[in-house]
Design a protein around this motif. Structure first.
Motif, PDB file in Angstrom:
ATOM      1  N   GLU A  45       0.808  -1.216   0.000  1.00 56.31           N
ATOM      2  CA  GLU A  45       0.000   0.000   0.000  1.00 56.31           C
ATOM      3  C   GLU A  45       0.842   1.268   0.000  1.00 56.31           C
ATOM      4  N   ASP A  46       2.093   1.167   0.458  1.00 61.25           N
ATOM      5  CA  ASP A  46       2.968   2.332   0.463  1.00 61.25           C
ATOM      6  C   ASP A  46       3.500   2.660  -0.925  1.00 61.25           C
ATOM      7  N   ILE A  47       3.619   1.642  -1.757  1.00 61.14           N
ATOM      8  CA  ILE A  47       4.310   1.799  -3.033  1.00 61.14           C
ATOM      9  C   ILE A  47       3.524   2.674  -4.002  1.00 61.14           C
ATOM     10  N   LYS A  48       2.204   2.701  -3.854  1.00 65.06           N
ATOM     11  CA  LYS A  48       1.391   3.461  -4.813  1.00 65.06           C
ATOM     12  C   LYS A  48       1.730   4.943  -4.818  1.00 65.06           C
ATOM     13  N   ASP A  49       2.243   5.455  -3.718  1.00 67.60           N
ATOM     14  CA  ASP A  49       2.590   6.879  -3.637  1.00 67.60           C
ATOM     15  C   ASP A  49       4.047   7.161  -3.997  1.00 67.60           C
ATOM     16  N   LEU A  50       4.837   6.111  -4.207  1.00 66.22           N
ATOM     17  CA  LEU A  50       6.270   6.299  -4.389  1.00 66.22           C
ATOM     18  C   LEU A  50       6.608   7.033  -5.676  1.00 66.22           C
ATOM     19  N   GLU A  51       5.944   6.673  -6.772  1.00 69.90           N
ATOM     20  CA  GLU A  51       6.270   7.282  -8.060  1.00 69.90           C
ATOM     21  C   GLU A  51       6.038   8.794  -8.032  1.00 69.90           C
ATOM     22  N   MET A  52       4.896   9.222  -7.499  1.00 64.91           N
ATOM     23  CA  MET A  52       4.597  10.647  -7.430  1.00 64.91           C
ATOM     24  C   MET A  52       5.617  11.366  -6.534  1.00 64.91           C
ATOM     25  N   TYR A  53       5.988  10.722  -5.431  1.00 66.10           N
ATOM     26  CA  TYR A  53       6.920  11.337  -4.496  1.00 66.10           C
ATOM     27  C   TYR A  53       8.296  11.514  -5.127  1.00 66.10           C
ATOM     28  N   ALA A  56      14.829   8.002 -11.214  1.00 64.10           N
ATOM     29  CA  ALA A  56      15.632   9.181 -10.896  1.00 64.10           C
ATOM     30  C   ALA A  56      17.105   8.779 -10.838  1.00 64.10           C
ATOM     31  N   PRO A  57      17.652   8.323 -11.973  1.00 60.24           N
ATOM     32  CA  PRO A  57      19.012   7.773 -11.971  1.00 60.24           C
ATOM     33  C   PRO A  57      20.085   8.792 -11.588  1.00 60.24           C
TER      34      PRO A  57
END
Length: 412
Positions: A73-81, A108-109
């Motif tokens: 459930e935490d991962i869904k916000d990771l891309e936007m962050y 974000a390499p």
């Protein structure tokens, strides 16, 4: 000689500024997600921008923690962050989860990656593995000795930086991988919500006598048998530097501005003294005395010299030792009138004996002879939080200088 980095905690923007002013080479901060310190104020995106700009203006660096161990459930916000933070100018991100690592590398390499102590890195093979994947710095587990750190340095390439904690709270669990909080009150320590049950007092219940609580006592105050002393390595600056560490890290993103400033200034002075004259370096006991003037528990050397014993635990109390009150910060100074404008942080009165500290190990003692409030009235006390007042100060002080006073009766 490449100088070791002094890395300080910054739980909010104010603390970041004080850490930089008082001598930190870099700070680590947390955003409002993914940062493993949910109870700290942490940084909004706008505050991150301001903090990074402030640090960079002093030639210092800012690292962002992304080191929770995420659930689905935490991962869904990771891309936007990651999209929000990747172009802010951060100098590195700190993470522990392989999935988060892979995601940052893909999206974000350009971000430098440091491996968190949560990843439990205790050997050179693991350090080399992560370096080959693209990690620039490994933050070592706390459970390592000087000899083990030296061997890791010897058997890893110089392109890999290594960092270790040198001051602050110690965790009862293995490098922070604690499940007590989850089990006892459903607050996930590995996602930033630890309730610190290691600091609680416990009693024993025998299975055939339910409801009968048997105290586990070292003294008549009980026993806090998970409760570790705080780490303090101010006496061992040469050993820390010569072990091959690139960065010396202070714990404490939830500590006060005063704590951060005072601990940083003591270690800054000790580190600089070593580099000024490595051969003639002498430890100054005043540095430890200064550290004791900030809130602390009793101290331990952790795992650096040997494995901790029963002497490294606190059995009588989980309370902090607070011998000094943080009473205010200097906002400005008028050299003509010799009046300092001060923002009050704790109660003080005319007649109080106080100490004023600043960067570069500045320190001065004086008695408060007068307090003038914002209406220009002479008053006896400054009782209101963040009240702005003026007091006479004989020697010139500057913004960010700190006022403190001994607890009543401490030095009578």
């Amino acid at each position: 000689m490449n100088k070791v980095e002094l890395l300080a905690p910054a739980g909010d923007l104010d603390k970041l500024k004080y850490a930089i002013i008082y001598g930190a080479d870099a700070v680590y901060i947390g955003g409002q997600t993914f940062g493993l310190r949910a109870a700290a104020k942490n940084f909004s995106i706008e505050q991150m921008k301001e903090g990074i700009e402030f640090a960079h203006s002093y030639g210092r660096r800012v690292f962002l923690t992304l080191n929770i161990i995420p659930h689905n459930e935490d991962i869904k916000d990771l891309e936007m962050y990651i999209e929000e933070i990747k172009d802010l100018g951060l100098d590195a991100v700190i993470l522990s989860d392989p999935g988060t690592f892979m995601f940052v590398k893909q999206h974000a390499p350009e971000l430098e990656i440091h491996l968190s102590t949560q990843a439990n890195n205790t050997n050179y093979m693991s350090a080399n593995f992560w370096h080959e994947q693209g990690v620039k710095r490994v933050i070592l587990a706390r459970e390592l000795s000087f000899d083990e750190i030296s061997e890791i340095r010897l058997k890893t390439p110089p392109t890999l930086e290594i960092e270790a904690f040198i001051h602050g709270a110690m965790c009862i669990s293995y490098s922070g991988r604690c499940l007590l909080s989850n089990y006892l009150n459903n607050r996930d320590a590995n996602r930033g919500a630890c309730s610190q049950p290691c600091r609680w007092e416990y009693q024993l219940v025998e299975v055939n006598r339910p409801g009968e609580y048997i105290p586990i006592e070292e003294t008549d105050k009980g026993t806090f048998f998970f409760n570790s002393k705080d780490l303090c390595m101010i006496e061992h600056i040469p050993e820390l530097i010569n072990s091959g560490l690139n960065s010396l890290k202070i714990e404490g993103r939830m500590k006060t501005v005063y704590y951060v400033a005072n601990i940083v200034r003591a270690y800054r002075e000790a580190i600089d003294a070593y580099y000024r004259d490595p051969e003639g370096y002498q430890y100054n006991p005043e540095w430890f005395d200064e550290i004791r003037k900030a809130s602390h528990r009793e101290f331990t050397k952790g795992f650096y010299q040997n494995k901790p014993t029963d002497k490294d635990q606190l059995y009588t109390s989980s309370s902090y030792i607070r011998e000094y009150d943080f009473i205010g910060v200097v906002k400005s100074y008028d050299p003509e009138t010799k009046m300092a404008t001060v923002e009050q942080r704790n109660h003080f009165s005319v007649g109080d004996k106080i100490e004023i500290i600043g960067p570069n190990y500045y320190s001065a003692d004086q008695t408060i002879e007068q307090i003038i409030n914002d209406k220009g009235e002479s008053v006896e006390k400054a009782p209101h939080a963040q009240q702005v007042i003026k007091i006479p100060v004989a020697s010139e002080v500057k913004p960010y200088y700190i006022l403190r006073k001994p607890k009543e009766g401490l030095h009578d």
